[in-house]
Design a protein around this motif. Sequence first.
Motif, PDB file in Angstrom:
ATOM      1  N   GLU A 112       0.820  -1.208   0.000  1.00 34.52           N
ATOM      2  CA  GLU A 112       0.000   0.000   0.000  1.00 34.52           C
ATOM      3  C   GLU A 112       0.852   1.257   0.000  1.00 34.52           C
ATOM      4  OE1 GLU A 112      -3.365   0.022  -0.507  1.00 34.52           O
ATOM      5  OE2 GLU A 112      -2.804  -2.052  -0.929  1.00 34.52           O
ATOM      6  N   ARG A 126       1.718   1.777  -3.557  1.00 35.20           N
ATOM      7  CA  ARG A 126       0.546   2.245  -4.296  1.00 35.20           C
ATOM      8  C   ARG A 126       0.327   3.739  -4.063  1.00 35.20           C
ATOM      9  NH1 ARG A 126      -4.607  -0.576  -5.197  1.00 35.20           N
ATOM     10  NH2 ARG A 126      -4.170  -1.998  -3.460  1.00 35.20           N
ATOM     11  N   VAL A 167       0.918   7.167  -6.597  1.00 38.34           N
ATOM     12  CA  VAL A 167      -0.148   8.088  -6.991  1.00 38.34           C
ATOM     13  C   VAL A 167       0.205   9.515  -6.567  1.00 38.34           C
ATOM     14  CG1 VAL A 167      -1.620   7.908  -4.925  1.00 38.34           C
ATOM     15  CG2 VAL A 167      -2.644   8.355  -7.158  1.00 38.34           C
ATOM     16  N   THR A 184      -7.466   5.150  -7.602  1.00 33.44           N
ATOM     17  CA  THR A 184      -6.450   4.450  -6.817  1.00 33.44           C
ATOM     18  C   THR A 184      -6.751   4.538  -5.331  1.00 33.44           C
ATOM     19  OG1 THR A 184      -4.765   4.888  -8.505  1.00 33.44           O
ATOM     20  CG2 THR A 184      -3.986   4.307  -6.309  1.00 33.44           C
ATOM     21  N   CYS A 185      -7.194   5.704  -4.868  1.00 33.52           N
ATOM     22  CA  CYS A 185      -7.572   5.846  -3.459  1.00 33.52           C
ATOM     23  C   CYS A 185      -8.755   4.938  -3.122  1.00 33.52           C
ATOM     24  CB  CYS A 185      -7.906   7.299  -3.142  1.00 33.52           C
ATOM     25  SG  CYS A 185      -6.470   8.388  -3.070  1.00 33.52           S
ATOM     26  N   GLU A 216      -9.335   2.066  -4.560  1.00 37.76           N
ATOM     27  CA  GLU A 216      -8.754   0.722  -4.474  1.00 37.76           C
ATOM     28  C   GLU A 216      -8.037   0.530  -3.139  1.00 37.76           C
ATOM     29  OE1 GLU A 216      -6.193   0.580  -7.816  1.00 37.76           O
ATOM     30  OE2 GLU A 216      -7.815   0.515  -9.305  1.00 37.76           O
TER      31      GLU A 216
END
Length: 303
Positions: A69, A72, A76, A140-141, A143
Amino acid sequence: MSYRIRPDPALDDEVHKAAAHQLGKAMAVLTERPRGLHEAVHAARKNIKRVRALYRLIAPIAHQFQQRENDRLRNVALTLSGVRDATALIEISHYLQATARSAEELHALTRVGDLLTARRDRMAEAETDLEDKARAAVATCAEAREALKEISFDCGRRDTARLFQKSWRKNVRKALRALSECHAEAAHVESFHDLRKRSQDYWMHHMLLRDIWPAAMHAKQLEAKALVDVLGRYLDMSILADVADREPHLFERNDDHARLLEAIIARQQTARKEALERARWVFADKPESEARTIKHLWLEAAD
């Protein structure tokens, strides 16, 4: 739901709520944009930093989740950094103007600030895919928020106390290593960048656990935030000096370039001294001792 982990509820619930709330705020501001897209990007990146700091606090019992995370959310945030970084240079130029030592220096730095503003505006116009990046960041947030459902901690009160003891000790040790490197005569700017990252974690971890001793945790939180701000100024001035060297065409007058670099050198010396003094105070306690204190405070607050 505020950015905190309370001692009484289950750790799962507190982590899920705090992280989901910050991710939700990032999604909302990027969608609604009450102060425009660029301010929305700035706000969303701050929310994302808070989530990453939270995940570092629980890393000892969720290592794979934290790494995945963190990657990730870091990625972003990087996609949204371009114009914001250019805006940070404008802000540091305003700081240099506010501390100008002469009328001539002020006039030169004001012209530099205007040129940096024009540079930022050109970059914003050229970044035609920012809308796409913002939409992708929202996805993305979402997810990342969904991924929260995957983790569960079988943690009792004492397990949680030991978790925070371990992660607290680890972060402070990292901060002290970075601080030691910053004291070197030829300290690299990356050492100050690392110290700032560790100080940000320290500041945010005090926010997260502030309920265990509100007055003391809040006071230390403010001290750590002041350190982060000074280190931020120091690093932004380094970036501005690099931009000035790489893009000399920005300056219409050679003496403006020279006055800017003179101002940066002088203010950086002051910022460096202040940062090191603040860091010695913020990280004065031994990591083992401070981590044990966090453990005991958590246990006492949960009784």
